[in-house]
Motif scaffolding. Structure first.
Motif, PDB file in Angstrom:
ATOM      1  N   LYS A 182       0.904  -1.196   0.128  1.00  0.00           N
ATOM      2  CA  LYS A 182       0.137   0.240  -0.111  1.00  0.00           C
ATOM      3  C   LYS A 182       0.933   1.305  -0.067  1.00  0.00           C
ATOM      4  O   LYS A 182       0.560   2.414  -0.760  1.00  0.00           O
ATOM      5  N   GLU A 183       1.775   1.309   0.778  1.00  0.00           N
ATOM      6  CA  GLU A 183       2.690   2.307   0.860  1.00  0.00           C
ATOM      7  C   GLU A 183       3.420   2.685  -0.538  1.00  0.00           C
ATOM      8  O   GLU A 183       3.573   4.051  -0.774  1.00  0.00           O
ATOM      9  N   GLU A 184       3.969   1.694  -0.940  1.00  0.00           N
ATOM     10  CA  GLU A 184       4.505   1.798  -2.410  1.00  0.00           C
ATOM     11  C   GLU A 184       3.515   2.405  -3.470  1.00  0.00           C
ATOM     12  O   GLU A 184       3.837   3.245  -4.277  1.00  0.00           O
ATOM     13  N   ILE A 185       2.258   1.829  -3.390  1.00  0.00           N
ATOM     14  CA  ILE A 185       1.222   2.247  -4.459  1.00  0.00           C
ATOM     15  C   ILE A 185       1.048   3.791  -4.057  1.00  0.00           C
ATOM     16  O   ILE A 185       0.879   4.349  -5.171  1.00  0.00           O
ATOM     17  N   LEU A 186       0.772   4.191  -2.849  1.00  0.00           N
ATOM     18  CA  LEU A 186       0.608   5.524  -2.756  1.00  0.00           C
ATOM     19  C   LEU A 186       1.663   6.394  -3.028  1.00  0.00           C
ATOM     20  O   LEU A 186       1.586   7.612  -3.721  1.00  0.00           O
ATOM     21  N   GLU A 187       2.740   5.970  -2.733  1.00  0.00           N
ATOM     22  CA  GLU A 187       4.220   6.965  -3.444  1.00  0.00           C
ATOM     23  C   GLU A 187       4.082   7.020  -5.166  1.00  0.00           C
ATOM     24  O   GLU A 187       4.301   8.100  -5.602  1.00  0.00           O
ATOM     25  N   LEU A 188       3.754   5.894  -5.514  1.00  0.00           N
ATOM     26  CA  LEU A 188       3.905   5.746  -7.182  1.00  0.00           C
ATOM     27  C   LEU A 188       2.784   6.581  -7.580  1.00  0.00           C
ATOM     28  O   LEU A 188       2.842   7.523  -8.457  1.00  0.00           O
ATOM     29  N   VAL A 189       1.473   6.594  -7.217  1.00  0.00           N
ATOM     30  CA  VAL A 189       0.484   7.121  -7.503  1.00  0.00           C
ATOM     31  C   VAL A 189       0.517   8.669  -7.339  1.00  0.00           C
ATOM     32  O   VAL A 189       0.038   9.498  -8.241  1.00  0.00           O
ATOM     33  N   GLY A 190       1.135   9.014  -6.327  1.00  0.00           N
ATOM     34  CA  GLY A 190       1.087  10.445  -5.769  1.00  0.00           C
ATOM     35  C   GLY A 190       2.060  10.941  -6.742  1.00  0.00           C
ATOM     36  O   GLY A 190       1.845  12.150  -7.223  1.00  0.00           O
TER      37      GLY A 190
END
Length: 540
Positions: free
Chosen positions: A317-325
Motif C-alpha cells: 500500500k505504501e509503495e502504491i501511494l508513493e507511485l500514484v502520488g
C-alpha cells in the motif's frame, strides 16, 4: 456556413448514435476521418453527394459506435496466436499431449510456450507439476502461462536452465510452489516468480512482433473493435509504433505505462495524453495483488477452505501511494490491478489520500481519471467509495461467467459483491469494459452477452444467470464498450458516439443488438468495421 466536402456517405442504416439528443439516425456523412453530418432522412443527405463521394448503402443493417476494449494485453494476445493454446483443455494430461505434439515439430532446445491452462477446470482442481511436462518433452524447455496470467507451469529442463532450485528463495511478491522436500514443483505464482523463467526465454525481435501483430489486428477488426487500451510492456509499445510508422496501424491505442517505466517517462517529461489519434499515452499501471485462479488475490478474510491463505500482496500500500502520488503530480492518472477485496480496499485508501493531495494542488478530478482494473471483489463497506472518489471501474463482464464456479468455491457468500458492475453503475460510476485478452476471448459481443445474461453460452449456471441482480441492460453493456473507454482515456469529445465531429469509427452488424433475444447475442455477426472513415473489415 460552408458545407464540408463529403468523402463517404452511409445511407439506409439503423444507426444508434449513443447521443441522447439524437439517439438514432439513418445516414452519416464522413470527411477526413470524422462525421460531418447526420440525418434521420437518408435522402436528405444525398444532396451533399459529388462525383468524388463514395456512397455505401447499408440496406437496413444495424450500426453502432466502434467497440473499444478498455483492458487487454496486446503482445500477449498476439503471441497467443503463435503458441500452444491450452484454453478449456480439460486435464493436465491433455495439456501435456498438446505440448508433446507442438514439440514434435520444433527443433530440440527451442522453447515451447503456451497459454490458457486452468487447474480449476480439471477434475482434481490441483496444480500441475514439472513431472507432467517432462513426460511430454525433455528436449525442450517449456513455459506455459495460466489463463489468469498470474501463474506459470514449467518443466524440469526450464527450471534447471534458469537455476531455480530448492536453495532459491521466493522473490518478493511471488511464490515458487514446492514439493515436500523443498524442490520446486514446476509452478510459479505471480510475476516476480514467473520472471525467474520468462526473463531467460530468448525474445523475438520487435520487428517480428510488429509483423505478427498484423494478424491479431485483423482478428480484432473482425470482432468489431476499433481500439483498445494496452496493458502490456515496452516491446508491445515499440511494435505498435513500428506499425504506426509503416502506416499499418488500423486500431486506436491507449498505451498504459507500467510502473517500472514511470521514472523514464518522467525524465522525458511525457504526460498522459501525449500522442496522436492512433497512439496516445494513458495511465500509470500498477499491480496491487494477484488473481483468483491461483488464489493470490489479496483478501480481507481467507479463501473458503484455505484458512491460512489471504492471497499475495504484489505491491504494498505504501509503495502504491508513493507511485500514484508521484504520477499524479507529473500529469498521470493511475490504473491499478486490484482483484481481491483487501487490494480494492487498500487502493481506495490510496486514491482517497491522492485526491486530497490533488485538491490542495488545484488539480480537478476530471484531469486525473484514476481507475481500478477488475474490481472483482469489493467489501460491502467499500461499494460506494468509487463514486465518492470519482474512480473509474474498469471491468471485464466475461470474467464473471468464466470464473463463477471458482468464485463460489473460494469466496462463497462474498460473491454477492463479486464481478458486479451493477453496484457501480447504480452509484453513477463510469464503467469501462474490456476482455483482459488473452485471459478471455476479446469479442465485445461475448462480453455484452455475459453482462446482460450473467450466463455462459451454454446457459449455465441457469436461466436467471449467476447473481441475476447484477445483470445489465443491453444499452448499459454497449456503453461500457464505447462511452466508458472513451471517458477513461479522455476522448469523450471524439470517441464513443456517432455524432458531429466525432471519429468515424463504427461497427455494422447483421442484426440489431438491441432487438434480438439476449441468448442470441453471441451469434450476431460483425459484417463491417470502420476506423477513421475507412472500412478496415467489410463483408457486405
Amino acid at each position: 456556413m460552408m458545407t464540408p466536402r463529403i468523402e463517404r456517405l452511409l445511407l439506409n442504416g439503423r444507426v444508434r448514435t449513443l447521443n441522447a439528443r439524437r439517439p438514432s439516425v439513418t445516414a452519416l456523412a464522413l470527411s477526413a476521418g470524422r462525421i460531418v453530418a447526420v440525418s434521420e432522412d437518408s435522402e436528405a443527405l444525398r444532396a451533399l453527394v459529388t462525383s468524388e463521394t463514395v456512397v455505401d448503402d447499408l440496406e437496413g443493417r444495424a450500426v453502432l459506435p466502434g467497440f473499444v476494449d478498455a483492458h487487454l494485453h496486446w503482445q500477449g494476445t498476439t503471441e497467443g496466436l503463435f503458441t500452444v493454446d491450452l484454453h478449456d483443455v480439460p486435464s493436465r494430461h491433455e495439456c501435456a499431449e498438446r505440448v508433446a505434439q507442438f514439440a514434435s515439430n520444433s527443433p530440440p532446445g527451442e522453447w515451447i510456450l503456451g497459454y490458457g491452462w486452468s487447474q480449476d477446470s480439471w477434475a482434481d482442481g490441483c496444480f500441475p507439476s514439472a513431472d507432467d511436462l517432462d513426460a511430454a518433452t525433455t528436449d525442450h524447455p517449456v513455459f506455459l502461462k495460466a489463463r489468469s496470467g498470474h501463474a506459470a507451469w514449467v518443466n524440469s529442463l526450464a527450471l534447471r536452465l534458469c537455476g531455480v532450485d530448492r536453495e532459491m528463495s521466493d522473490p518478493p511478491g511471488g511464490q515458487i510452489l514446492r514439493k515436500s522436500d523443498g524442490t520446486p514443483s514446476g509452478v510459479l505464482l505471480e510475476w516476480t516468480a514467473m520472471g525467474l523463467i520468462s526473463s531467460r526465454i530468448p525474445p523475438i525481435s520487435v520487428e517480428t512482433l510488429a509483423t505478427r501483430m498484423l494478424k491479431a489486428q485483423e482478428y480484432m477488426l473482425r470482432l468489431g473493435l476499433t481500439g483498445f487500451h494496452d496493458f502490456d510492456w515496452r516491446d508491445s509499445f515499440l511494435a505498435l509504433q513500428i506499425l504506426h510508422e509503416r502506416r499499418e496501424l488500423n486500431l486506436r491505442v491507449v498505451k498504459q505505462v507500467n510502473a517500472e517505466y514511470l521514472e523514464s517517462a518522467l525524465d522525458l517529461g511525457v504526460r498522459q495524453g501525449f500522442g496522436d489519434e492512433w497512439i496516445r499515452i494513458g495511465n500509470l499501471k500498477i499491480f496491487a495483488d494477484g488473481a483468483l485462479g491461483p488464489r493470490t488475490a489479496s483478501m480481507i478474510a481467507p479463501y473458503d477452505g484455505e484458512p491460512g491463505n489471504f492471497g499475495i500482496v504484489v505491491t504494498d500500500k505504501e509503495e502504491i501511494l508513493e507511485l500514484v502520488g508521484k504520477a499524479s503530480a507529473a500529469g498521470f492518472a493511475s490504473s491499478v490491478h486490484a482483484i481481491g477485496d483487501r487490494a480494492v480496499h487498500d487502493l481506495l485508501d490510496v486514491y482517497e489520500q491522492v485526491r486530497r493531495q490533488e485538491a490542495v494542488s488545484g488539480v480537478v478530478r476530471s484531469l486525473r481519471r484514476h481507475r481500478i482494473e477488475h474490481v472483482q471483489l469489493i467489501h460491502p463497506d467499500d461499494v460506494s467509495r468509487l463514486a465518492e472518489l470519482d474512480v473509474i471501474a474498469s471491468m471485464q463482464p466475461i470474467h464473471a461467467t468464466s470464473d463463477y464456479p471458482f468464485a463460489d468455491r473460494y469466496w462463497g457468500a462474498r460473491c454477492a459483491w463479486a464481478y458486479n458492475p451493477r453496484l457501480q453503475l447504480d452509484r453513477g460510476v463510469v464503467v469501462a469494459f474490456g476482455s483482459d485478452s488473452p485471459v478471455e476471448h476479446p469479442s465485445p459481443l461475448l462480453g455484452i452477452h455475459a453482462a446482460v445474461t450473467r450466463q455462459r453460452r451454454d446457459g449455465s449456471p441457469g436461466p436467471e444467470g449467476w447473481y441475476p441482480a447484477a445483470r445489465l441492460s443491453v444499452d448499459e453493456a454497449v456503453r461500457g464498450y464505447t462511452l466508458g473507454p472513451a471517458y477513461a482515456a479522455g476522448l469523450e469529445d471524439r470517441q464513443g458516439k456517432l455524432e458531429l465531429g466525432f471519429w468515424a469509427d463504427l461497427v455494422v452488424l447483421d442484426r440489431d443488438l438491441y432487438a434480438v433475444p439476449p441468448e442470441e447475442i453471441p451469434a450476431l455477426q460483425i459484417v463491417g468495421t470502420m476506423v477513421g472513415g475507412d472500412w478496415k473489415y467489410r463483408e457486405f
